[in-house]
Every structure is written in structure tokens, then in C-alpha cells.
Motif scaffolding. Structure first.
Motif, mmCIF file in Angstrom:
data_model
loop_
_atom_site.group_PDB
_atom_site.id
_atom_site.type_symbol
_atom_site.label_atom_id
_atom_site.label_comp_id
_atom_site.label_asym_id
_atom_site.label_seq_id
_atom_site.Cartn_x
_atom_site.Cartn_y
_atom_site.Cartn_z
ATOM 1 N N MET A 87 42.303 49.675 37.289
ATOM 2 C CA MET A 87 40.896 49.567 37.692
ATOM 3 C C MET A 87 39.969 49.913 36.542
ATOM 4 S SD MET A 87 40.681 50.953 41.624
ATOM 5 C CE MET A 87 38.951 50.477 41.694
ATOM 6 N N THR A 88 40.348 50.877 35.726
ATOM 7 C CA THR A 88 39.532 51.232 34.573
ATOM 8 C C THR A 88 39.395 50.055 33.614
ATOM 9 O OG1 THR A 88 40.258 53.538 34.743
ATOM 10 C CG2 THR A 88 39.295 52.846 32.657
ATOM 11 N N THR A 89 40.480 49.308 33.434
ATOM 12 C CA THR A 89 40.423 48.122 32.581
ATOM 13 C C THR A 89 39.579 47.022 33.207
ATOM 14 O OG1 THR A 89 42.642 48.632 31.744
ATOM 15 C CG2 THR A 89 41.810 46.414 31.370
ATOM 16 N N LEU A 90 39.729 46.832 34.504
ATOM 17 C CA LEU A 90 39.007 45.760 35.188
ATOM 18 C C LEU A 90 37.499 46.002 35.187
ATOM 19 C CD1 LEU A 90 41.342 45.116 38.255
ATOM 20 C CD2 LEU A 90 40.979 43.626 36.294
ATOM 21 N N GLN A 91 37.087 47.261 35.133
ATOM 22 C CA GLN A 91 35.658 47.553 35.124
ATOM 23 C C GLN A 91 34.970 47.057 33.859
ATOM 24 O OE1 GLN A 91 35.472 51.768 35.790
ATOM 25 N NE2 GLN A 91 35.649 51.577 38.010
ATOM 26 N N ARG A 92 35.737 46.823 32.810
ATOM 27 C CA ARG A 92 35.163 46.345 31.552
ATOM 28 C C ARG A 92 35.091 44.831 31.476
ATOM 29 N NH1 ARG A 92 38.198 49.222 26.659
ATOM 30 N NH2 ARG A 92 36.531 48.084 25.603
ATOM 31 N N VAL B 185 33.851 35.215 33.855
ATOM 32 C CA VAL B 185 34.913 34.506 33.128
ATOM 33 C C VAL B 185 35.834 33.790 34.098
ATOM 34 C CG1 VAL B 185 36.866 34.784 31.567
ATOM 35 C CG2 VAL B 185 34.794 36.130 31.214
ATOM 36 N N GLU B 186 36.175 34.444 35.197
ATOM 37 C CA GLU B 186 37.036 33.816 36.196
ATOM 38 C C GLU B 186 36.337 32.619 36.838
ATOM 39 O OE1 GLU B 186 39.398 34.997 40.330
ATOM 40 O OE2 GLU B 186 38.399 36.548 39.115
ATOM 41 N N SER B 187 35.045 32.773 37.133
ATOM 42 C CA SER B 187 34.291 31.663 37.714
ATOM 43 C C SER B 187 34.225 30.481 36.758
ATOM 44 C CB SER B 187 32.879 32.133 38.076
ATOM 45 O OG SER B 187 32.914 33.198 38.999
ATOM 46 N N ALA B 188 34.091 30.775 35.469
ATOM 47 C CA ALA B 188 34.067 29.704 34.469
ATOM 48 C C ALA B 188 35.392 28.961 34.433
ATOM 49 C CB ALA B 188 33.743 30.288 33.095
ATOM 50 N N SER B 189 36.487 29.693 34.621
ATOM 51 C CA SER B 189 37.800 29.051 34.631
ATOM 52 C C SER B 189 37.914 28.061 35.790
ATOM 53 C CB SER B 189 38.895 30.114 34.723
ATOM 54 O OG SER B 189 40.174 29.516 34.859
ATOM 55 N N GLY C 163 38.073 23.489 36.101
ATOM 56 C CA GLY C 163 39.149 22.743 36.741
ATOM 57 C C GLY C 163 40.487 23.450 36.775
ATOM 58 N N ALA C 164 40.543 24.712 36.369
ATOM 59 C CA ALA C 164 41.815 25.433 36.389
ATOM 60 C C ALA C 164 42.190 25.800 37.825
ATOM 61 C CB ALA C 164 41.723 26.699 35.534
ATOM 62 N N ARG D 274 47.134 33.401 35.468
ATOM 63 C CA ARG D 274 48.041 33.548 34.318
ATOM 64 C C ARG D 274 47.297 33.569 32.992
ATOM 65 N NH1 ARG D 274 50.778 29.895 31.069
ATOM 66 N NH2 ARG D 274 49.888 28.162 32.254
ATOM 67 N N ARG D 275 46.251 32.771 32.852
ATOM 68 C CA ARG D 275 45.578 32.633 31.567
ATOM 69 C C ARG D 275 44.333 33.508 31.421
ATOM 70 N NH1 ARG D 275 46.964 27.794 29.066
ATOM 71 N NH2 ARG D 275 45.732 28.591 27.315
ATOM 72 N N VAL D 276 43.747 33.941 32.532
ATOM 73 C CA VAL D 276 42.490 34.683 32.471
ATOM 74 C C VAL D 276 42.639 36.113 32.974
ATOM 75 C CG1 VAL D 276 40.083 34.755 33.253
ATOM 76 C CG2 VAL D 276 41.151 32.558 32.706
ATOM 77 N N ILE D 277 43.135 36.256 34.212
ATOM 78 C CA ILE D 277 43.171 37.587 34.830
ATOM 79 C C ILE D 277 44.273 38.449 34.237
ATOM 80 C CG2 ILE D 277 43.461 38.831 36.994
ATOM 81 C CD1 ILE D 277 42.315 36.426 38.445
#
Length: 289
Positions: A175-180, A185-189, A193-194, A201-204
């Protein structure tokens, strides 16, 4: 040399001095004393002798009994780490996506085990794992098994109990990493069209890995040196290094051998922690420069 001393700022040194003194007093001095003790000899008739040699280490490396216990300790710690990753990392991702007040409520539930004594939690697992415990009663009642499963005094039981005890540390690290991270970025993926699997696999996943590495260091170190849980769930049949050190100190009274075992465990944990830390630092440098 004088010019170098003039440039040296004394403020950081003075500020770190109290912490350095505490480190030396409560860590380095006991480690040095343990190392010295591990080099001494022991006899049942004369006790500890002031004879310095490597006999304790030779005995450990030459006896397969100790090798089996070290291997079991490493295997238990590694399996516990893997189990906490498989459960804790997805749980941390789900918690980060929750909205208030549900995130706070479920985070309190996930971190709740930290509020309870490790002995109490382990005794609770002992009640669940018994041949007439809740788990076996439910499985037999559902017709899934005909005879009770053996969880007590097995590595499986120890790993499950340790994973429950140490799971909050993995959740906090991830969670500490995810807060940064930037959620856009996920929405852009997805907008490019991903698929969901490709986005994971490629973003999260690459962004979660530093937290997983950091959590793995904590979980492996605590699992390898755990005493209460292996002692209660594993019992006398299933020894790990921590319980063996306890026996050498309090039952066999062979303090030098116990000190050698404890020092070797410390060295192994440090080597594994440094390796995980190097992987985590490389991942952080790739993601954040």
C-alpha cells in the motif's frame, strides 16, 4: 586533510550520534558477545570453557541434523513469504481502490492481527487446526473429507499461521508503494486498447513489485526468526533454528552451540535481506529514476 575537516558539517554527525550509541549498545555489542561466545568450547562436566576454536561451526556444517533444520527454516520462511505475497498484494490493491469509509474499515480488519498478541493468535490457530477443531469439523460436515486433516505439528500448519501473523506487513508495504502511483496511468492503458490482463501485467504489477520486494524482506526475516508460532504449531517434532537455539540455551545448556546457530541464522537472514533490497532498489530506480 584540514580543509576536508573544515568542510565536514558536524551537525549530521551530532544528530546521528544518539542513534549510533543506541545501535552500538543494543545491537553491535550483543552481536559481538554472541560471536565470541560461539567460538568457545562446552563440556557437560566443566560447562563453558575459555578455549576459542571453530568446533561449534564445524559441528553444525558437518552434521546433517543441523542442515535439515536450517533447510526447513528457509523453506518455511520462503513459503510464508510467497503466501503473503499471493494474499497481501491483491488485498492491498483492492484496499487502495476502495472509497471512504470502507477503505478505513477493511484496512482496520486487515491490520487487526497486529493488535493481538502473537501467542494469542497462534493459540487460536492451534484450536482451529486440531483434529476436532473448527476447520476439520466443517470439512467433515460438508463431506469434503472422511478423516481429519493433520495441520498441527506440520510445516503446512506453521506456514499458514505465520502467514496470518505476518500478512499485515506485506499489505502495508504494498500500500505504501501504491500511494505513490498515479491512478491515471491505468486509465491511459485502458484508453489505448490494452486488456485487463495486459494492464495488470505491464502497468500495475511493475509498479507493485517494489512494495512486494520490501514486504518480502520483512516477512522472510520475521518468519525465519519466528519462535512462538513454530513452537506452538510445530511442537517438539518440527524444529526450526529459533526453537533449536532455545533448546540449546535452556535445556542442553550448550550456550556456545546455541550462539553459533543464532549467528548463522542472523547471517543468512542478512544475506537474503540484502539480496531482496538490491532487487527493490533496482526496481525503484527504473520506475522513479
Amino acid at each position: 586533510m584540514k580543509a576536508l575537516l573544515r568542510r565536514l558539517d558536524p551537525v549530521p554527525v551530532l544528530l546521528s550520534l544518539p542513534a549510533g550509541l543506541l545501535l552500538g549498545l543494543f545491537l553491535l555489542i550483543p552481536l559481538a558477545a554472541t560471536a565470541i561466545l560461539s567460538l568457545q568450547a562446552f563440556s557437560l562436566y566443566t560447562g563453558i570453557q575459555s578455549v576459542f576454536n571453530l568446533d561449534n561451526y564445524v559441528e553444525i556444517f558437518s552434521d546433517g541434523y543441523f542442515g535439515e533444520i536450517f533447510l526447513r527454516t528457509a523453506r518455511t520462511a520462503a513459503l510464508t513469504t510467497v503466501l503473503t505475497i499471493l494474499i497481501g498484494a491483491p488485498e492491498a490493491v483492492i484496499l487502495m481502490r476502495m472509497k471512504a469509509p470502507w477503505r478505513g474499515i477493511f484496512l482496520l480488519v486487515a491490520l487487526g492481527p497486529l493488535l493481538i498478541s502473537v501467542v494469542s493468535r497462534t493459540l487460536g490457530w492451534a484450536l482451529l487446526f486440531g483434529s476436532t477443531g473448527i476447520i476439520n469439523d466443517v470439512l467433515i460436515g460438508l463431506g469434503l473429507i472422511a478423516a481429519p486433516l493433520q495441520f498441527m505439528y506440520t510445516e503446512t500448519g506453521v506456514v499458514i499461521a505465520l502467514a496470518h501473523v505476518l500478512l499485515p506487513f506485506m499489505i502495508i508495504s504494498v500500500m505504501t508503494t501504491l500511494q505513490r502511483l498515479n491512478p491515471l496511468v491505468e486509465s491511459a492503458s485502458y484508453s489505448l486498447g490494452a486488456s485487463g490482463f495486459t494492464t495488470f501485467r505491464r502497468v500495475i504489477l511493475p509498479q507493485v513489485l517494489p512494495g512486494i520486494f520490501a514486504g518480502s524482506i520483512i516477512v522472510f526475516a520475521m518468519a525465519a526468526s519466528a519462535f512462538a508460532t513454530p513452537q506452538i504449531i510445530g511442537g517438539r517434532r518440527l524444529k526450526v533454528v529459533a526453537t533449536l537455539v532455545y533448546d540449546e540455551y535452556l535445556f542442553s545448556l550448550n550456550w556456545p552451540l546455541g550462539a553459533a546457530l543464532a549467528l548463522l541464522l542472523f547471517v543468512i537472514v542478512i544475506i537474503v535481506a540484502v539480496g531482496f533490497n538490491q532487487l527493490a532498489e533496482r526496481r525503484f530506480r527504473r520506475l522513479y529514476g
